[in-house]
Structure formats: structure tokens, C-alpha cells
Design an enzyme around this catalytic site. Sequence first.
Site, mmCIF file in Angstrom:
data_model
loop_
_atom_site.group_PDB
_atom_site.id
_atom_site.type_symbol
_atom_site.label_atom_id
_atom_site.label_comp_id
_atom_site.label_asym_id
_atom_site.label_seq_id
_atom_site.Cartn_x
_atom_site.Cartn_y
_atom_site.Cartn_z
ATOM 1 C CB SER A 1 -7.541 3.896 2.928
ATOM 2 O OG SER A 1 -6.858 3.127 3.882
ATOM 3 C CB SER B 1 -8.327 1.320 5.668
ATOM 4 O OG SER B 1 -8.869 2.613 5.724
ATOM 5 C CE LYS C 1 -3.820 1.994 2.725
ATOM 6 N NZ LYS C 1 -4.788 1.713 3.796
#
Lengths: 552, 552
Positions: free
Chosen positions: A211, A236, A134
Site C-alpha cells: 500500500s 505494504s 504516506k
Amino acid sequence: MTVTDYKSVAAQKREARDQAFLEKWLIPEEKLPSADVKDVLSWPLKSGYLTGEEITITESTYNEMHEKIKCKEWSAYQIASAFCHRASIAHQLVNCLSEVFFVDGLKQAKELDEYYEKTNKLKGPFHGLPISLKDNLNVKGQATSIGFVGLAFNPKEYETDSLIVSKLREMGAVFCFKTNVPVAMMMPESTNHIYGNTVSPFNRGTTSGGSSGGECALGPLLGRCYLGIGSDIGGSLRIPASLQNLFTLRPSSGRFTTYGSRSGLPGLESVASVNGPISTTMENLEFYCENLINHGKQWLDDSKCLEVPWRDVEVPEKLTIAILRDDGVVKPYPAIDRALKHVTESLELQGHEVIDWNPLHHERLTNLIGSFFLSDGGEHCKDLLNLSGEPVFDYMKPYETSADLPVSKLWDLHSERTKLCNEYLAQWNKTCEKTSSGNPIDAIIMPVSPYSGVGVGKFRYIGYTAVFNALDWAAGTVPVTRVDKALDMKDETYMPRNPMDAQTYEEYDVDEVEGCAVSVQVVCKKLQEEKVVKIMKNVSEIIGTSDYWSRS
Amino acid sequence: MTVTDYKSVAAQKREARDQAFLEKWLIPEEKLPSADVKDVLSWPLKSGYLTGEEITITESTYNEMHEKIKCKEWSAYQIASAFCHRASIAHQLVNCLSEVFFVDGLKQAKELDEYYEKTNKLKGPFHGLPISLKDNLNVKGQATSIGFVGLAFNPKEYETDSLIVSKLREMGAVFCFKTNVPVAMMMPESTNHIYGNTVSPFNRGTTSGGSSGGECALGPLLGRCYLGIGSDIGGSLRIPASLQNLFTLRPSSGRFTTYGSRSGLPGLESVASVNGPISTTMENLEFYCENLINHGKQWLDDSKCLEVPWRDVEVPEKLTIAILRDDGVVKPYPAIDRALKHVTESLELQGHEVIDWNPLHHERLTNLIGSFFLSDGGEHCKDLLNLSGEPVFDYMKPYETSADLPVSKLWDLHSERTKLCNEYLAQWNKTCEKTSSGNPIDAIIMPVSPYSGVGVGKFRYIGYTAVFNALDWAAGTVPVTRVDKALDMKDETYMPRNPMDAQTYEEYDVDEVEGCAVSVQVVCKKLQEEKVVKIMKNVSEIIGTSDYWSRS
């Protein structure tokens, strides 16, 4: 900066990323599926751009790749190359990558091959295994914009890895790119003014979520070799994983190091952002947890990590599960209800026990989490936005309008949270009065969100996940099914209970979310990561989704 | 309330406490040692007020008492009675008790005896063992004033125990009283407007320290049966333990439950107040840790507790210890320097390795802790003070004058602390470059404070302990020696380095602190409670203080 400035910085950054793709792997625009093709899940395999070997490699799990590397059937370079090629195709379908450094990754793989050749020793348990990252995780030599235009080149290159990256690198993992996130990683959709929106490969008319949306859009397109690291402060990991039918684990804080990664809300400690794995297979996920924790010994270098090994735990042969179908605030969409009925029936059919779960304090705990996110009055976010002068997404408006709370008020919120968390725990204990074993339940199974897929701009409610961030409990997601127009019609008789419920209900359009992913959440208590992983495995076997991502 | 009001409420509360003592045990004023008798350590035993049996009982450890109860040689009632009688005498010497409920404790003991008689089973591992409690722990039926006049009768009686008390009660522990603390437990001396000052039995001209000062003044006078529970947010276990040569353990947060106890700074989470045991013997301390953690399973009922059992750990036969003698901010008094030299020489003499420790970031981490304490602008403290209108002690003045920090600033302090803590941990790891084994050190040994005893009102510096609250590391204290006028003369050549150092140096008066306790601090890393306890035992054996509190 002026308006033109932020747009031009964003364009430069986009251009730099696009330049980092390898020409040989780029597919001409006209050969890609057109925008009206929503479901692109099988496109990478069927398009003919991947070689047979590349397909075999990327359809292998961590254990399988590990064995092939060990016996020198595959080189780390071969694996990294297949991984990058397939990721490159995936990106062209769903816009999932943020930083692209295929060349560095391939070089790293080559060095690992040379090391193995020379020493006849593997670098560590992750030798040659590619891991997707990420965007918030820093990688030496790369930038970390976490969705802010002002951070796109600031710094242009990090001098050191985040601790989790350096630990995995020492153990032989290979890194080739990072994935897209929302601004500050504080929106439930992975969009920003640099890269735009990452969509779901299940249905490109819907969001991949956030996210960790770049990760989760990529995963299904990468196959069984896929394992990525995301983060979770309010859902997320679980939200995007559920929107793409992936397995993920939101661990309790202290199990996986977050040191040296970039945060959208730096210094927030009232609720901890945690790192966790996302994968197409439980096998990869377990491999990651066990090896990172037991070999990586993150507590040696991160003072917030707990010296707790990855333990072998037993779960009862006959599980006792509490099911929550509706938290009383926002009713989940029909496909989620259908999924939970299916899970319940499958569990019962195999002799497991199912009781109901009461969403005690879910609404208040969700509101408390929201207050913690905004407790600095959005000061840190605003500072980052002001670096470029970029506008604020609607989702982020509260960061503009909230007050910088006095600490005395924060303490009162903390005290309230502590009390609610202990009452929640007491409710768990009290289930022993309802179970036939006389023991408390083994896990809760419930929705991850109200959404079985959702159009861009319409993800409004995180109450199903945020409550476990408030509690700091272990939770994961398990794929169940896909939305089916014929089965998941809107219940026209439903009477919404509040404005959020009403809006969510009104916005449901089964045509819009046709084919979208439908997962459930499995929840155990704090530090019960091993248990939640074992129960996720059991449940996915019971409902028949343990091989959800195998090609057969 | 007016000035008279707060004084009259305090007087009522004092009167109520005094009434709760048993007439038969109260010693007439004229039979007590006069105020100019400073050292009262041996008075309870020599005074003739205790029976031979009472002495035998109170000079027994937990394991010894447990055995005697099991074989029905002693009843729980006999033990509680001896314990209360000796505590009653102790209180008359040093003013250590806050809430007195001998009658309830004796009743509880009687019920335990009846239970054992009837079932032939012990209630649990603590069956019949008396535990002393710091005032902040709530006991059903008793008040908890934590030094505030406004809380003296507010509530008059708690309806439930703090979780740690109820857990221990379920396992058979007996509670007979609570002990004095400073206002809000945020001063390094145990004084308040209700009960006044608790002094040290080593030298009644000096303070017992704080905030667990009531506990630690009592301990030496109670003998080897003594185990009490205190708390520590900046040194509140270790400081008073060191001023009374007791063994204590400040655990990392999450090992012992703090749920349902009264806090002076409720809702503060930037630094956690922790509970820990204090004792005259390492045997009692280990008994408590192992049984409370492994049988009490506090994580089942406190969502902040970690599901980590009390583990059997190994320490190397040849220890490697880093010694810190001076943190560069406030130089410790001569007796502490002498103690550390003695520890160093003893370790080396027995073949252990000793290296130096650098007080990296100690000053800044101490200042950060101070900022966290005051981050609510003293609002919570002021509210509690305003309940009665009582005046503010000099030590507490900063709670009147600090600003209620905006949360955005708090986040920045958190970020800074995280970085400093990881650098501190890195320094620990880096010791492997200096040790002969090539491994990092096993522990740090260092002062607990600059003070080898200190007169009332002069305890000004908590930097030697607070740094480990900032880090949340495991730390304990081990008795070494006592101040000796002939050995611990002021170094007249010393040049202080800053105003605090100068004031501390100037205030040193060896005559004032003659005979005071001198302990050292043993520090291991986060969650290494088992290791620090093992090393405390080893060190006390090496320096010959493992039987410090035996009568022989």
C-alpha cells in the site's frame, strides 16, 4: 450517495489536489514523455526543468543536507523548494501524490530558517530535512482519505498531526505533501476512485505496488534526498519498495509510533500495522531511525511504543545467511531467482556462509494474517465504502463476503499463531546445527514477492512478506537488479503446484515487465531492527547496490 | 459427567495430592492450631516441627543460599528438604498446594549436588534455589488443573515444562510443588471444586485472594527463602500479594515468558496475562528478575518476549510521587487510607515530594478489561467446565451469560482503549507542571484494592489493579501494616457513591479482618520494571518495611 455523487466528490477532490500544485512548476502535457515511454527514471534529471542547484540539493543525502544547512550554505527553504519542484515533476510522471501542500511546507521551511537565523540553533536533528508522508499519516490542516471517496473531505482538515508527524515536526522536519495509497491500504496496488493508479517509474505499464505505492513510485524520481514514511501490515512497505528497488525497513511493532494515524482497519490488534522509513539510501534510513528513536522518545507519548533506544549492534565479520528461493506456494519469477543466485554467489565469494531456509508454516501464517484482516467481516471497510457508495475493487471483494467472526474463534486463531511463531523461532535456533560457527544464522534473505514487476490487477500473493507480520519480525528490502528480457525468460518446463502458482506462472510476460525492479528481503528477528539495517548495508555493499541511486 | 462424577474426580485428585505429602512431615490434626486460631503466621517457626537448621535455611534469602551452596556449606538437597518440610506445614495451615512433588524436587536437588561435586561448577545462577510455582505453569510429569475438575487428570502428566520452568530448571532452580488457584484463574479468591479455598495466614477467616492466592498464602509461612511465580491479568499477582503483605512485580508483557503455560482464557490477546515473581524479600525478587532475564534470554525461545536486558536504572535521590487514595468508584477500607497517609507522611518527612493523582478513565478502563475477559462469551471457560459438569461459582456467572462478541465490536473496544491509554500517559507527562523539579513524577502510589482483608465471597472490585493491565504498565506491591481494630473503625458518616461502593462499605467489619495485611501499590510506566523495583525498595526502606519478613 448515488453513483454520480461519489464520482463528483472524487472529481472535486482530485481538482483540489491539482490546484495545489504551483503553476510555475507544472509541465505542459505535450512536453511530458508519452504514455508509451515506460521507463521514466532519469526523466526528471534529463528533462531540463530542474536547475543545477535543485539537482545538487535533491541528489544529497540527509547527512549532506544537514551539514549544508548547519553551515548556512543551503537554507531549509531552498531545500524544500527543490524537493517540491522535483516531486511535482515526479507526480506528473507516475501520479504519486494525494495531498499537496507545497505552500505550507515552504512556509514551514522559511520559519525554520528564521528560527536558525535568530537563535543560531537548529530546531533538532531533522532541521530543514523534507520527509514524504504516506496518506494515512495525518497532517494538521490536511485531509486523509486513505483511498476512500467518503473520507476525501471528512474531515476537510485534521486539527492535529499524527504523533510521528508532530515528533518529526518538533525536530525540524518539513512536510510538503502526502502520497497515494490503495483503498483502506489493503490492496497490493495503489489505486482508488479518487486519484486512480500510481504506476512504477521503472515501467509505467506496471503497478507501483501497495500500500505504500505512492511513496515508492516517488522515491526513485526524487533522488538521494528522498526519505518517506510508509506503513506495513502484510507487506505494504516491502512490496512497493521491492517494485522500485528502494531500501525500506519494516520494524517490529513498538519501535515507531502509529498513534493518531488513520487506519483502514481501525482497532485490529491481532496484527499490528507498523510505520517504517523508505529511502533511496541506507544513510537516510539510518539517520531517520537513530534520530527519531533516540531524540524523539516516542514512548513518552505513545503508550504502545517501547522504551528501547536505537542501539549500536555488532554483526559478525563473516555472516551466516539462510537463503529461501521458493516458499513452495508461489514460485517467484525468473529475475528474482537470478537475483537470489547472485546474492548467494556474492556472499560466498566474499567468504560468508550460506545455508538453505525452510519456509516452515509460511502458508498457514499467511492464511492466518488474512483471517485477521477479515475478522470483522469487513464491517469497518464497508462502513467507509458506504459513506460514498463507491464500488468495491476486485482485490477488496473478500471484505464484502467475509463473516464477522465470533471472538471465541479469533482466540483459537491467536493460539494457533502463537504456537506456529514459536516453532518458527525454534527453526531459527536450530540452524546452529548447520552453521560452521555453531551459532544460529544472522539473517534470512529471500524474495519479497513472486513478482519482478507486475501488470495492474495481477498482484495476487503476499505470502513472502505477510509471514513476518504474523511473526512481528524486523525485515527490510535491498535492491539487486532489473528485469532483463534476455536473461529472465519464462521457464517453459515449470509444473505449477496449485492454482495460484499456475495463474502466477501463466501471467508472467517478460515483455510486460522489462526493466522492472528486482529486490530481495533481509529478515532478522523481533526487535532486531538495528541488526537488519546493518546486514542490509553489508549485503548491498557485497552485491554492489549500496550506491544504487547515486547519479554516477 | 454427572454431579457425582465431578465430585468423585475431584476427590480422587485431592486424594492423589494428599498422598504425595511425606508421612514424616505430616502433623496430626489434633496438633494443628484449631480453626478459631486465625493468625497462623508464626506457627511454623514456633510449633517445634522444624529443626534449627531448617529454620536457618528457610529464613535465608536467595543471595545467602547461593553463597552457602557455592562454598558447599549447604547442599541443594538440604535446602530443598527444609523448603518442602516448611511448605508441608504451611499447607496444613492454609490449604495452599495443588500439585505436590516433593520427591521429584528432592531428586532434582540431589542431581544438582552431584553435578557440582563432579564438575565443581554450578548449573547456573539458580543452582539449588527452590522456586514455588503457580498451578498454571506446566511441570514435566505433573498435571495442571487451573481449578477445573475436568483438567484434574487431563493430561495426567505434562510431557514438557512451561518455557519459564525449563529456563529456570536449566539454570539450576528446584521445583517441588505448585500452588492453588481459582477456577480458570479468573476469580479474586483461590477456590475451586478440587481443592477448596486457600485462606490467608494473617487471618484464616479471610481469603488469600486470587488468582495467585495459593502462592501468596504460602509465602509468609515459608519465610525469607520464599520466591514464587504467579501471573496477573487483572490483578492476580498484586491482589493476593497485598492480602499477605508480600512484594510482587507485575511486569509489562514481554519481560517474562508465558509460553507453554495453561490459560483459563486461551488465545485472549486484547489483554495479556503476564508472569511475575512474588517474594518475602525485595532481594529475592531482584535476584530473580536480573538472573532470569539476563541469563535466561527468554526472547531466544518465546517469540512474544522482548530482547530487553534487566537494566541498571537510576532514580532521583529526591523522589516525586503521585498519591491516589480513592478512585472515586469504590472507597478503600480505613486501614488502607491509614497506610497511604503513613506512606505520604514518611515520604514528605524524608524530603520527597508528594502530589495527588487523578484516577483518569480508571472506571472505563476497568470495564474494558472486563469486556475483554468476557469477549468470547465465556465459550472457552464453558468448554472446560463442561468437561466435568461441575457447577459455576457466583464469581464466574458472567462467563455463562455473556455474548460471544463479533470481532467488529472488539475492534471498537480496542480503539477506545488505545485512546484512553494515551490520555492516561499524557496525564503522567503533565505532572511536570505541578512538580518542583519540572519533571514528571517518578511513580504513583495507591491502593491495590479497596480491601484490607476480606471475608470469603466478598471480593467484588478489581478496578485498582485492572487499570494497569489495560495500560500494560509495571506495578508492584509493598507491605505497610496490619489492620488494627483500634485504629481502623468504620467511618459511620461516609455516604457511598454507587451500589458497589455501598455494598463494599456495608460489608466492612473490622472484627472480621483484624490483623489482615495492608499493602500499597507502586506504579511506573510500561517496561519500567527496573524503576518500579528500585522505587519499591526505596519506599519500603522509607516506611520501614524492607525487613518486614525478617524474624527479628
